[in-house]
Design a protein around this motif. Structure first.
Motif, PDB file in Angstrom:
ATOM      1  N   THR A 131       0.808  -1.212   0.000  1.00 35.29           N
ATOM      2  CA  THR A 131       0.000   0.000   0.000  1.00 35.29           C
ATOM      3  C   THR A 131       0.848   1.272   0.000  1.00 35.29           C
ATOM      4  OG1 THR A 131      -1.721   1.230   1.174  1.00 35.29           O
ATOM      5  CG2 THR A 131      -0.185  -0.055   2.519  1.00 35.29           C
ATOM      6  N   ILE A 132       0.373   2.256  -0.732  1.00 32.92           N
ATOM      7  CA  ILE A 132       1.038   3.557  -0.735  1.00 32.92           C
ATOM      8  C   ILE A 132       0.551   4.423   0.425  1.00 32.92           C
ATOM      9  CG2 ILE A 132      -0.647   4.761  -2.213  1.00 32.92           C
ATOM     10  CD1 ILE A 132       1.861   6.045  -3.618  1.00 32.92           C
ATOM     11  N   HIS A 133      -0.499   3.978   1.088  1.00 33.53           N
ATOM     12  CA  HIS A 133      -1.069   4.746   2.204  1.00 33.53           C
ATOM     13  C   HIS A 133      -0.422   4.333   3.517  1.00 33.53           C
ATOM     14  CE1 HIS A 133      -3.955   6.275  -0.624  1.00 33.53           C
ATOM     15  NE2 HIS A 133      -4.469   5.091  -0.838  1.00 33.53           N
ATOM     16  N   HIS A 134       0.917   4.399   3.563  1.00 32.14           N
ATOM     17  CA  HIS A 134       1.584   3.992   4.802  1.00 32.14           C
ATOM     18  C   HIS A 134       1.729   5.147   5.781  1.00 32.14           C
ATOM     19  CE1 HIS A 134       4.925   5.813   2.770  1.00 32.14           C
ATOM     20  NE2 HIS A 134       5.119   4.803   1.944  1.00 32.14           N
ATOM     21  N   GLY A 135       1.359   6.373   5.371  1.00 32.90           N
ATOM     22  CA  GLY A 135       1.336   7.503   6.291  1.00 32.90           C
ATOM     23  C   GLY A 135       2.670   7.842   6.907  1.00 32.90           C
ATOM     24  N   ARG A 136       3.738   7.732   6.109  1.00 31.78           N
ATOM     25  CA  ARG A 136       5.071   7.966   6.675  1.00 31.78           C
ATOM     26  C   ARG A 136       5.764   9.176   6.068  1.00 31.78           C
ATOM     27  NH1 ARG A 136       5.902   1.751   5.896  1.00 31.78           N
ATOM     28  NH2 ARG A 136       5.178   0.949   7.878  1.00 31.78           N
ATOM     29  N   VAL A 137       5.030  10.037   5.383  1.00 30.81           N
ATOM     30  CA  VAL A 137       5.619  11.235   4.804  1.00 30.81           C
ATOM     31  C   VAL A 137       5.832  12.269   5.906  1.00 30.81           C
ATOM     32  CG1 VAL A 137       5.287  13.133   3.181  1.00 30.81           C
ATOM     33  CG2 VAL A 137       4.587  10.809   2.543  1.00 30.81           C
ATOM     34  N   THR A 138       7.036  12.780   6.021  1.00 31.61           N
ATOM     35  CA  THR A 138       7.364  13.776   7.038  1.00 31.61           C
ATOM     36  C   THR A 138       7.746  15.096   6.367  1.00 31.61           C
ATOM     37  OG1 THR A 138       9.723  13.238   7.071  1.00 31.61           O
ATOM     38  CG2 THR A 138       8.270  11.929   8.494  1.00 31.61           C
ATOM     39  N   ALA A 139       7.872  16.141   7.184  1.00 25.53           N
ATOM     40  CA  ALA A 139       8.300  17.443   6.664  1.00 25.53           C
ATOM     41  C   ALA A 139       9.681  17.339   6.031  1.00 25.53           C
ATOM     42  CB  ALA A 139       8.299  18.473   7.793  1.00 25.53           C
ATOM     43  N   ARG A 140      10.521  16.521   6.619  1.00 23.09           N
ATOM     44  CA  ARG A 140      11.859  16.324   6.054  1.00 23.09           C
ATOM     45  C   ARG A 140      11.774  15.681   4.675  1.00 23.09           C
ATOM     46  NH1 ARG A 140      16.742  12.886   8.984  1.00 23.09           N
ATOM     47  NH2 ARG A 140      18.316  13.183   7.346  1.00 23.09           N
ATOM     48  N   ASP A 141      10.897  14.695   4.539  1.00 21.19           N
ATOM     49  CA  ASP A 141      10.709  14.059   3.225  1.00 21.19           C
ATOM     50  C   ASP A 141      10.262  15.075   2.187  1.00 21.19           C
ATOM     51  OD1 ASP A 141      11.346  11.546   4.262  1.00 21.19           O
ATOM     52  OD2 ASP A 141       9.267  11.125   4.796  1.00 21.19           O
ATOM     53  N   MET A 142       9.346  15.960   2.574  1.00 22.73           N
ATOM     54  CA  MET A 142       8.831  16.964   1.639  1.00 22.73           C
ATOM     55  C   MET A 142       9.948  17.892   1.184  1.00 22.73           C
ATOM     56  SD  MET A 142       5.656  16.393   1.002  1.00 22.73           S
ATOM     57  CE  MET A 142       5.226  17.948   0.199  1.00 22.73           C
ATOM     58  N   HIS A 143      10.796  18.331   2.095  1.00 20.45           N
ATOM     59  CA  HIS A 143      11.889  19.229   1.724  1.00 20.45           C
ATOM     60  C   HIS A 143      12.894  18.522   0.818  1.00 20.45           C
ATOM     61  CE1 HIS A 143      10.372  21.789   5.034  1.00 20.45           C
ATOM     62  NE2 HIS A 143      10.926  22.770   4.327  1.00 20.45           N
ATOM     63  N   THR A 144      13.112  17.230   1.047  1.00 20.60           N
ATOM     64  CA  THR A 144      14.032  16.476   0.190  1.00 20.60           C
ATOM     65  C   THR A 144      13.465  16.318  -1.216  1.00 20.60           C
ATOM     66  OG1 THR A 144      14.892  15.237   2.093  1.00 20.60           O
ATOM     67  CG2 THR A 144      15.237  14.281  -0.084  1.00 20.60           C
ATOM     68  N   ALA A 145      12.194  15.941  -1.299  1.00 17.73           N
ATOM     69  CA  ALA A 145      11.571  15.706  -2.603  1.00 17.73           C
ATOM     70  C   ALA A 145      11.449  16.982  -3.419  1.00 17.73           C
ATOM     71  CB  ALA A 145      10.194  15.062  -2.422  1.00 17.73           C
ATOM     72  N   PHE A 146      11.277  18.123  -2.749  1.00 18.06           N
ATOM     73  CA  PHE A 146      11.066  19.380  -3.466  1.00 18.06           C
ATOM     74  C   PHE A 146      12.255  20.334  -3.328  1.00 18.06           C
ATOM     75  CE2 PHE A 146       6.837  17.657  -3.042  1.00 18.06           C
ATOM     76  CZ  PHE A 146       6.276  17.947  -4.284  1.00 18.06           C
ATOM     77  N   GLN A 147      13.416  19.749  -3.088  1.00 16.92           N
ATOM     78  CA  GLN A 147      14.623  20.564  -3.013  1.00 16.92           C
ATOM     79  C   GLN A 147      14.849  21.274  -4.348  1.00 16.92           C
ATOM     80  OE1 GLN A 147      18.075  18.324  -1.964  1.00 16.92           O
ATOM     81  NE2 GLN A 147      19.378  20.116  -1.684  1.00 16.92           N
ATOM     82  N   GLY A 148      15.086  22.571  -4.289  1.00 16.42           N
ATOM     83  CA  GLY A 148      15.317  23.338  -5.501  1.00 16.42           C
ATOM     84  C   GLY A 148      14.061  23.835  -6.174  1.00 16.42           C
ATOM     85  N   VAL A 149      12.880  23.449  -5.660  1.00 20.02           N
ATOM     86  CA  VAL A 149      11.606  23.891  -6.226  1.00 20.02           C
ATOM     87  C   VAL A 149      11.103  25.089  -5.425  1.00 20.02           C
ATOM     88  CG1 VAL A 149       9.226  23.244  -6.749  1.00 20.02           C
ATOM     89  CG2 VAL A 149      11.058  21.568  -7.013  1.00 20.02           C
ATOM     90  N   VAL A 150      10.687  26.125  -6.119  1.00 21.10           N
ATOM     91  CA  VAL A 150      10.161  27.311  -5.444  1.00 21.10           C
ATOM     92  C   VAL A 150       8.723  27.037  -5.020  1.00 21.10           C
ATOM     93  CG1 VAL A 150       9.624  29.757  -5.687  1.00 21.10           C
ATOM     94  CG2 VAL A 150      11.684  28.823  -6.763  1.00 21.10           C
TER      95      VAL A 150
END
Length: 439
Positions: A131-150
């Motif tokens: 399942t993709i609904h594992h609910g483990r996305v954190t603020a740190r994950d978001m900053h890593t995934a969107f690094q360099g994005v305004v």
């Protein structure tokens, strides 16, 4: 690059897949009937003429032990014969006259010639385990995934919470504000591998699942990097979590199992190919069907987390609806659906125009990418002499497009060096519709 967060692998899930789908040692453990596998082998031999054991193992994605059992069953039934060896190596097998008749009969019922399908009952369990609904996305994950994005901090937080919720998401706002680009990057939050079957068997029907245009296979080196277990059923392919993006070309037929009467093949719907991944419906409201018809298609899957697919002839198949569903539109959501339906969509995120400082950050990224020296005077001319003068909103895609067109003009004229206001003014006039020239 496929971003990997700290939570990129989950041992319990890997172990569950290992337990659920080990390599089968006999026909019974494949979950398929001996006659079903026999028909499939006959179709392969009808297609290829003569095959030895290694090629049959490769074609059907089964172990040698299973293939030996199937071949013994077919020899006993008089459908295949041994045609000797090549260079003293593996035995070669071919069809008898009875086998050729059996292959033609099997092909008249199903045109599928591929790897042995995975049983649908095991596939249901596989989707739940991965399942993709594992609910483990954190603020740190978001900053890593969107690094360099305004992207503003508040929007990052909204997206992160929405991804953890397991509910559908609607992203809306003016054209060019980055809705599709940002949506497509969300898959970077899920770096763990998943296992995708070549096809699944629903009774005698075979539905093709694996699509090389959707599923990106991981090479052996990548699998080792992700610490994946060995010994998984060969009918499953190790892939990155899928992402499917569809726009105005989407039709209702693509959202149900499609049967081609000429090839006699069943094709999986888009949302099934996107299982355990991300499904983005872009340009919502631009499809050939009415928005209400398309939205109503998702009521049951969104609420019950299961989808009912039509196999034709009154037959239906129930499968888990395990994906993150994202609607993206530049229309007013209230024009697409009533408030009762919109409440079923957990998160509605509004993408708006940029502030000058955000525009500058994107401008700097683009000139760095193009190898152009930063000129604050030129940027000030663009912001004040063009945008403010003409009352044009600041849109994220504009810096890339305007700078690219200005460079195109330089190349055409054989010029080089820094861009000038004249270059940007030329790009501006060719990029936007000049209403004063119409009428």
């Amino acid at each position: 690059m496929y971003a990997v967060s700290d939570s990129s692998t989950y041992p319990s899930e890997r172990e569950a897949v290992q337990r659920l789908a080990p390599q089968p040692r006999n026909i019974r453990e494949t979950g398929l009937a001996d006659n079903f596998l026999g028909d499939l082998v006959c179709k392969h031999l009808h297609d290829a003429g003569v095959l030895d054991m290694p090629h049959l193992v490769q074609r059907l994605a089964l172990t040698g032990a299973v293939m030996e059992e199937v071949l013994a069953f077919l020899r006993k039934d008089g459908r295949i014969e041994v045609l000797g060896q090549v260079g003293g190596q593996a035995l070669r097998y071919g069809l008898t006259e009875r086998g050729r008749a059996s292959a033609r009969d099997a092909l008249s019922r199903s045109g599928y010639i591929g790897a042995a399908p995975f049983p649908v009952s095991a596939y249901r369990s596989l989707l739940k385990v991965q399942t993709i609904h594992h609910g483990r996305v954190t603020a740190r994950d978001m900053h890593t995934a969107f690094q360099g994005v305004v992207l503003t901090e508040s929007m990052l937080d909204q997206l992160g919470v929405a991804m953890n919720s397991g509910r559908a998401i609607m992203i809306y706002g003016p054209a060019g504000t980055g809705k599709t680009y940002i949506s497509s990057r969300l898959i970077r939050l899920f770096a763990e591998a998943v296992w995708v079957p070549y096809a699944v068997a629903v009774n005698e029907s075979v539905i093709e699942i694996y699509d090389p245009q959707v599923h990106q296979r991981l090479e052996e080196g990548d699998q080792n990097q992700l610490l994946l277990d060995q010994g998984i059923d060969r009918r499953l392919l190790c892939c990155k979590r899928p992402i499917v993006i569809t726009g105005g070309e989407l039709s209702m037929e693509q959202l149900d199992i499609r049967y081609d009467p000429f090839s006699r093949l069943y094709q999986a719907p888009l949302q099934l190919k996107a299982s355990n991944g991300l499904f983005i419906i872009d340009d919502m409201g631009r499809q050939r069907m009415a928005p209400a018809e398309l939205l109503n298609r998702w009521i049951v899957p969104m609420e019950e987390k299961r989808d009912f697919l039509n196999l034709g002839g009154g037959r239906h198949c129930e499968l888990p609806f395990d994906l993150i569903l994202v609607f993206s539109t530049n229309l007013n959501p209230l024009e697409l659906a009533d408030e009762a339906f919109l409440r079923r969509i957990g998160y509605k995120l509004h993408f708006s125009y940029l502030q000058p400082q955000e525009y500058e950050r994107i401008w700097r990224q683009e000139i760095e990418r193009l190898g152009i020296a930063y000129d604050p005077v030129l940027l000030r001319y663009v912001l004040q002499g063009l945008y403010e003068e003409q009352g044009m909103p600041l849109v994220p895609c504009h810096p890339r497009d305007l700078l690219g067109m200005a460079r195109d003009r330089q190349s055409y004229l054989g010029e080089s060096g820094p861009l000038s206001p004249r270059d940007l003014e030329w790009a501006w006039k060719n990029y936007f519709v000049q209403l004063d020239l119409l009428g």
